[in-house]
Motif scaffolding. Structure first.
Motif, PDB file in Angstrom:
ATOM      1  N   ASN B 209       0.819  -1.201   0.000  1.00 39.43           N
ATOM      2  CA  ASN B 209       0.000   0.000   0.000  1.00 39.43           C
ATOM      3  C   ASN B 209       0.863   1.264   0.000  1.00 39.43           C
ATOM      4  OD1 ASN B 209      -1.549   2.202   1.494  1.00 39.43           O
ATOM      5  ND2 ASN B 209      -3.159   0.748   0.953  1.00 39.43           N
ATOM      6  N   ALA B 210       1.893   1.261   0.853  1.00 40.73           N
ATOM      7  CA  ALA B 210       2.792   2.412   0.910  1.00 40.73           C
ATOM      8  C   ALA B 210       3.568   2.545  -0.397  1.00 40.73           C
ATOM      9  CB  ALA B 210       3.747   2.271   2.083  1.00 40.73           C
ATOM     10  N   GLN B 211       3.887   1.409  -1.010  1.00 37.48           N
ATOM     11  CA  GLN B 211       4.596   1.453  -2.288  1.00 37.48           C
ATOM     12  C   GLN B 211       3.741   2.122  -3.355  1.00 37.48           C
ATOM     13  OE1 GLN B 211       5.397  -2.645  -3.005  1.00 37.48           O
ATOM     14  NE2 GLN B 211       7.362  -2.615  -1.953  1.00 37.48           N
ATOM     15  N   VAL B 212       2.467   1.733  -3.388  1.00 41.58           N
ATOM     16  CA  VAL B 212       1.577   2.320  -4.396  1.00 41.58           C
ATOM     17  C   VAL B 212       1.535   3.828  -4.204  1.00 41.58           C
ATOM     18  CG1 VAL B 212      -0.769   2.387  -5.283  1.00 41.58           C
ATOM     19  CG2 VAL B 212       0.191   0.236  -4.536  1.00 41.58           C
ATOM     20  N   PRO B 286     -11.697  -0.732 -11.271  1.00 43.30           N
ATOM     21  CA  PRO B 286     -10.612  -0.498 -10.323  1.00 43.30           C
ATOM     22  C   PRO B 286     -10.122  -1.847  -9.793  1.00 43.30           C
ATOM     23  CG  PRO B 286     -12.709   0.000  -9.289  1.00 43.30           C
ATOM     24  CD  PRO B 286     -13.011  -0.367 -10.712  1.00 43.30           C
ATOM     25  N   THR B 287      -8.813  -2.005  -9.606  1.00 45.03           N
ATOM     26  CA  THR B 287      -8.297  -3.246  -9.035  1.00 45.03           C
ATOM     27  C   THR B 287      -8.112  -3.077  -7.529  1.00 45.03           C
ATOM     28  OG1 THR B 287      -5.983  -2.680  -9.206  1.00 45.03           O
ATOM     29  CG2 THR B 287      -7.009  -3.628 -11.164  1.00 45.03           C
ATOM     30  N   ARG B 288      -7.673  -4.161  -6.907  1.00 45.36           N
ATOM     31  CA  ARG B 288      -7.542  -4.088  -5.454  1.00 45.36           C
ATOM     32  C   ARG B 288      -6.477  -3.081  -5.038  1.00 45.36           C
ATOM     33  NH1 ARG B 288      -9.824  -7.762  -1.972  1.00 45.36           N
ATOM     34  NH2 ARG B 288      -9.929  -9.416  -3.505  1.00 45.36           N
ATOM     35  N   LEU B 289      -5.473  -2.874  -5.887  1.00 46.37           N
ATOM     36  CA  LEU B 289      -4.458  -1.875  -5.559  1.00 46.37           C
ATOM     37  C   LEU B 289      -5.110  -0.506  -5.387  1.00 46.37           C
ATOM     38  CD1 LEU B 289      -1.537  -2.765  -7.985  1.00 46.37           C
ATOM     39  CD2 LEU B 289      -1.601  -3.086  -5.523  1.00 46.37           C
ATOM     40  N   ALA B 290      -6.152  -0.231  -6.186  1.00 48.74           N
ATOM     41  CA  ALA B 290      -6.824   1.070  -6.104  1.00 48.74           C
ATOM     42  C   ALA B 290      -7.810   1.113  -4.955  1.00 48.74           C
ATOM     43  CB  ALA B 290      -7.537   1.358  -7.420  1.00 48.74           C
ATOM     44  N   LEU B 293      -6.454   1.741  -1.456  1.00 50.11           N
ATOM     45  CA  LEU B 293      -5.571   2.895  -1.280  1.00 50.11           C
ATOM     46  C   LEU B 293      -5.760   3.574   0.067  1.00 50.11           C
ATOM     47  CD1 LEU B 293      -5.436   4.811  -4.663  1.00 50.11           C
ATOM     48  CD2 LEU B 293      -3.560   3.833  -3.382  1.00 50.11           C
ATOM     49  N   THR B 294      -6.999   3.659   0.508  1.00 51.82           N
ATOM     50  CA  THR B 294      -7.215   4.416   1.737  1.00 51.82           C
ATOM     51  C   THR B 294      -7.545   3.528   2.923  1.00 51.82           C
ATOM     52  OG1 THR B 294      -9.507   4.735   1.161  1.00 51.82           O
ATOM     53  CG2 THR B 294      -7.988   6.504   0.582  1.00 51.82           C
ATOM     54  N   SER B 295      -7.343   2.234   2.800  1.00 50.65           N
ATOM     55  CA  SER B 295      -7.582   1.413   3.980  1.00 50.65           C
ATOM     56  C   SER B 295      -6.264   1.023   4.593  1.00 50.65           C
ATOM     57  CB  SER B 295      -8.360   0.161   3.601  1.00 50.65           C
ATOM     58  OG  SER B 295      -7.645  -0.567   2.645  1.00 50.65           O
ATOM     59  N   GLY B 296      -6.244   0.983   5.906  1.00 52.71           N
ATOM     60  CA  GLY B 296      -5.036   0.563   6.605  1.00 52.71           C
ATOM     61  C   GLY B 296      -3.883   1.501   6.344  1.00 52.71           C
ATOM     62  N   GLY B 307       3.698  -8.775   0.546  1.00 56.51           N
ATOM     63  CA  GLY B 307       3.050  -7.472   0.516  1.00 56.51           C
ATOM     64  C   GLY B 307       2.102  -7.383  -0.666  1.00 56.51           C
ATOM     65  N   VAL B 308       2.597  -7.847  -1.793  1.00 52.67           N
ATOM     66  CA  VAL B 308       1.765  -7.821  -2.998  1.00 52.67           C
ATOM     67  C   VAL B 308       0.585  -8.778  -2.840  1.00 52.67           C
ATOM     68  CG1 VAL B 308       1.711  -8.320  -5.456  1.00 52.67           C
ATOM     69  CG2 VAL B 308       3.686  -7.197  -4.475  1.00 52.67           C
TER      70      VAL B 308
END
Lengths: 70, 488
Positions: B209-212, B286-290, B293-296, B307-308
């Motif tokens: 998440n932080a990477q994204v 939208p994929t799970r990466l999107a 984005l704002t959870s956790g 992580g992925v």
């Protein structure tokens, strides 16, 4: 009026310093000023070259440690 | 040794740098207000916001103290400062005749109410598409898609060194590569290749998440510097928050987006945040990466592959760090041998950054930590502490078990010490760029000027015997010399 010379202060242990002086002795194109046993000022554009030369000299004295058991 | 100075960007730092007007614009979107509320605020700050949300009038700052126990004053002040940094609450300036009042900023209040109670035609949570969804696109498909895209990006960050992976041929899009290079996660090296930097390694150690976010913020900054592209960072940011509030596995209508946002889609496809079916360009998923984005918002270390996986396959419920439940895979022995039980090419590529890998089996690789391999890593700008942290974070559970039984550290201390020593060996000289001052007229002048340099904090070295000193800057000293000359 005092002089201000642009350069890079190198701080290291005496052994390394003597190697640096030795490297410089070929052409005298690295050192601006020797300050004391552990410090020299060298030209800014020569830092990378000096580091490479130093690595080379040190590698000569360090046998390759890859020969250990695999 | 080239050490990158670019720190890895974090969303909080980025947002805190934005001016108040930007926040006012951002908060016009209910999805943005809601996302910031959800992701960025500590629990106490959320409580404050919720209690103030439906108050008709500003409240007295003084009354806030009644809400919080006296022993939690520190947490209260912290929550308030965060709320102010994000321009969520406004507190009137202290004055003698009126007590200080606080209230939610108007845009935030309106949007937040809309987000919670519904209503309005803001469409800020996306417009679902009416078209029939192609049958092959389901959540599994999207997860595989996102994972593939993201692993390509991570591969690109590591692939250039050591272990040759096949990702080069079908790696991420060129624009993504440029972005990673300009963000200094990797460096162009002489000879045409590229190599990972210290910032890049820090990036790898972050959870997905932080990477994204790191990558997205690099993108926002790049767009900010390049106005010609016609994208505005504020709108881009709020579109990201819209994406974050969308539902996974659902198709959304591309035509309902503004033109600017439609222009963002190709880049988002490159990042793996969005999927657009080839034959139906008018819908996007939208994929799970999107959507995560704002959870956790935990920033714990976590394995790259996991992580992925966590971001792309696990359920969304987790907010906290998962570190304890993950299975490590790396065994380090006291004889510097390293075994990793993994078949993730990505993890192998990371190991190859600082390990001399010798053999590879279907689900295991073996190698050694050698002086040369550590020095190579250090030349890339990776620090000894980062290597140790990586090994510790990925230690096999057997390592943990043995450590527990014998009451010893997880990693063999000899190995840890040796890694540090190898790093020290590489730093045989300390260099400081600056100016050597010499040939003073007399010792008195020398003492005065060296003293001045010391006072303003630029003095690096001085020798009273030889009458020389070395300073890191010269401008102020030069001015000081001039003033002295005039005075004489």
């Amino acid at each position: 009026m005092p002089r201000a010379i642009r350069g890079v202060l190198v701080e290291c242990d005496p052994a390394i310093k003597s190697i640096i002086v030795n490297i410089d002795s070929d052409n005298h194109d690295y050192i601006i000023e020797e300050l004391d046993e552990e410090r020299v000022v060298i030209k800014e554009n020569m830092v990378a070259a000096l580091k490479a030369k130093l690595e080379e000299r040190l590698a000569e004295n360090h046998p390759d440690d890859e020969s250990g058991s695999e | 040794m080239s050490v990158s100075t670019a720190p890895s960007l974090q969303l909080t730092d980025y947002l805190e740098k934005l001016p108040g007007t930007t926040f006012r614009k951002l908060y016009q979107q209910p999805s943005t207000a809601f996302a910031i509320f959800r992701r960025m605020l500590p629990q106490l700050a959320k409580t404050f916001v919720m209690r103030m949300l439906f108050m008709p009038k500003p409240m007295l700052l003084h009354d806030l103290e009644l809400w919080v126990r006296p022993d939690a004053k520190r947490q209260k002040d912290q929550a308030l400062s965060i709320l102010q940094a994000f321009h969520i609450v406004h507190i009137t300036a202290p004055s003698r005749d009126r007590p200080q009042e606080m209230q939610l900023s108007p845009n935030f209040k309106t949007s937040m109410r809309l987000a919670l109670t519904g209503g309005g035609t803001h469409q800020s949570f996306g417009v679902p598409s009416n078209l029939t969804v192609p049958t092959e696109i389901d959540i599994n498909f999207l997860d595989r898609y996102a994972k593939k895209k993201w692993e390509d990006i991570l591969h690109f960050v590591v692939s250039s060194v050591g272990y040759k992976s096949s990702a080069e041929a079908n790696g991420p899009n060129k624009s993504v590569k440029e972005l990673i290079i300009s963000g200094r996660l990797v460096d162009r090296r002489p000879g045409g290749g590229i190599g990972i930097t210290q910032a890049g390694f820090t990036f790898l150690l972050q959870e997905a998440n932080a990477q994204v976010w790191t990558l997205l913020l690099l993108w926002l900054e790049a767009m900010d510097n390049n106005r010609e592209a016609g994208l505005e960072a504020v709108d881009m940011l709020s579109f990201l928050f819209v994406l974050a509030s969308m539902e996974l596995g659902r198709a959304y209508d591309t035509n309902a987006l503004t033109e600017q946002r439609r222009n963002m889609l190709p880049s988002l496809v490159d990042f793996g945040l969005v999927h657009v079916p080839h034959h139906k360009r008018s819908m996007f998923f939208p994929t799970r990466l999107a959507t995560t984005l704002t959870s956790g918002s935990s920033s714990s270390l976590r394995s790259i592959s996991e992580g992925v996986t966590a971001a792309t396959t696990a359920v969304q419920t987790s907010g906290g760090p998962l570190g304890s439940t993950e299975k490590g895979s790396v065994v380090v022995e006291t004889n510097y041998r390293v075994y990793a039980y993994t078949h993730s090419t990505l993890q192998i590529a990371v190991l190859a950054l600082f390990c001399k890998l010798t053999s590879r089996f279907p689900d295991m690789v073996a190698g050694r930590l050698t002086r040369a391999s550590i020095r190579q890593a250090i030349n890339f700008g990776i620090t000894a502490d980062q290597i140790i942290a990586y090994l510790a974070a990925h230690a096999h559970e057997q390592m943990h078990r043995t450590a527990l039984q014998t009451a010893k550290p997880v990693l063999p201390p000899t190995v840890v010490d040796q890694i540090r020593l190898w790093q020290l060996e590489n730093e045989r000289m300390k260099t400081t760029v600056g100016f050597l001052f010499k040939e003073f007229e007399d010792h008195k002048e020398y003492l005065a000027i060296a003293g001045f340099a010391e006072e303003i904090g630029v003095l690096v070295w001085r020798s009273d015997k030889t009458g020389m000193f070395f300073a890191s800057k010269h401008e102020q000293i030069r001015d000081y010399l001039r003033i002295r000359k005039k005075a004489e």
